[in-house]
Design an enzyme around this catalytic site. Structure first.
Site, PDB file in Angstrom:
ATOM      1  N   GLU A 105       0.826  -1.209   0.000  1.00  0.00           N
ATOM      2  CA  GLU A 105       0.000   0.000   0.000  1.00  0.00           C
ATOM      3  C   GLU A 105       0.860   1.258   0.000  1.00  0.00           C
ATOM      4  OE1 GLU A 105      -2.402  -0.091   3.466  1.00  0.00           O
ATOM      5  OE2 GLU A 105      -3.424  -1.944   2.948  1.00  0.00           O
ATOM      6  N   CYS A 349      -3.245   1.593   8.160  1.00  0.00           N
ATOM      7  CA  CYS A 349      -2.102   0.938   7.541  1.00  0.00           C
ATOM      8  C   CYS A 349      -2.312  -0.572   7.461  1.00  0.00           C
ATOM      9  CB  CYS A 349      -0.842   1.258   8.349  1.00  0.00           C
ATOM     10  SG  CYS A 349       0.649   0.599   7.628  1.00  0.00           S
TER      11      CYS A 349
END
Length: 362
Positions: A105, A349
């Site tokens: 990511e 996250c």
């Protein structure tokens, strides 16, 4: 028709080093080995980081022979975008696929002062923080320097369409940056270099959960990069519960390393403190935190946590967040509450990656 597994195996067998992993002096050394003048390195960097071309054929001021040498030696492909989520506040989260099929990511955050990017340094994480989605599934591998660089290049390409630029970055994505120290430093030097994307060192921040030997090493680096510690607790007992790394690197020893860093560099350090309802968010925790940080040149960044379905922690109520902040301020601590971004997308996250992995296993 090739299966995904077969394609990934072929990629592993034929993989060449990424050209984005090379620092300028390494490119110059390679050119010398090829019998080419070293000034070509600056031209190549210009094509990669200023014009951001996607293939060697576009490097029109290089000879055909040199372009062929580059093609035979280095991979110029970056990352494959699997998912791109855009929040109502302009935050964009990218899920990128690597050459071996793993995904990572990267997040673009928009601020009044410019565009900031949050990059990932590992596929997964071995630190095991009990509140973090990044640790789900453990650590798969470290990212190469070029794979970290490629995240910034890809996001910058997306911004090129609106003539914007990445003006700052934080190394706070998936993984523990200091667990991949050499590739981290290679990435930072490439991104910081005037021939690279030329993001100023003081516009870059590296965060660690507290790998003490690397803190001492980082204090000796010649880059004036901002430094942050994921603290999340004011005492060892609570920190060990939230962050198992505290059992290996005790809080008192961590504080000694931090004081060394501050004295050695003269720079202020940031403490990241996530607020977890009923765990670490009470007035007594704030009082204990203020005592812990007394005399340390620092700033505290309070983080209202994002809810992660796989974890049991809940958000601290808004009024409690303000009370925690006030308690610190009343005791002379420099503190702010982090502005929440990407609340309507998978912003925590590791959350988007975890969601994608879950869908793949259905």
């Amino acid at each position: 028709m090739e299966t995904t597994v077969r394609k990934q195996k072929k990629n592993l067998e034929t993989k060449k080093p990424s050209i984005y992993s090379l620092q300028l002096h390494e490119m110059q050394d390679w050119l010398k080995e090829q019998g080419e003048p070293k000034f070509r390195a600056g031209q190549i960097f210009d094509w990669l980081y200023k014009k951001r071309v996607k293939n060697y054929e576009d490097m029109s001021n290089l000879s055909k022979g040199l372009r062929e040498k580059l093609s035979n030696s280095f991979d110029i492909t970056t990352l494959n975008t699997l998912v791109k989520q855009t929040s109502s506040d302009g935050t964009i989260k990218f899920l990128f696929q690597l050459y071996d099929g793993y995904s990572i990511e990267t997040v673009l955050m928009r601020h009044e002062y410019g565009n900031s990017i949050c990059v990932t340094t590992q596929v997964g994480c071995r630190i095991g923080c009990t509140f973090c989605a990044s640790t789900l599934g453990g650590l798969k591998r470290n990212l190469e320097a070029g794979e970290i660089v490629a995240q910034v290049v890809e996001v910058q390409r997306a911004l090129d369409e609106s003539e914007e630029r990445v003006s700052s970055l934080v190394v706070m994505g998936i993984g523990e940056p200091f667990d991949n120290y050499d590739n981290l430093m290679g990435f930072l030097r490439i991104i910081n270099h005037e021939k690279g994307l030329h993001i100023g060192a003081r516009h870059m921040t590296v965060s660690t959960s507290g790998i003490i030997p690397k803190i001492y090493k980082f204090a000796e680096e010649d880059l004036q990069i901002n430094f942050a510690i994921s603290l999340h607790a004011p005492n060892s007992e609570l920190r060990s519960k939230l962050m198992p790394i505290n059992r290996a690197y005790k809080l008192p020893d961590l504080m000694e390393a931090i004081k060394y860093y501050v004295n050695r560099t003269g720079r202020r350090i940031t403490f990241e403190y996530g607020l977890f309802g009923g765990e670490n968010d009470q007035v007594e925790h704030a009082e204990e935190l203020a005592a812990l940080l007394k005399g340390v040149k620092c700033h505290v960044n309070l983080i209202p946590v994002n809810y992660v379905p796989e974890r049991d922690y809940v958000r601290t109520p808004r009024e409690q967040i303000f009370l925690f902040e006030k308690t610190l301020k009343d005791r002379g601590v420099n503190v702010t509450i982090r502005r929440e971004q990407g609340h309507d997308i998978d912003a925590a996250c590791g959350q988007l990656r975890a969601k994608e992995r879950k869908e793949e296993t259905r």
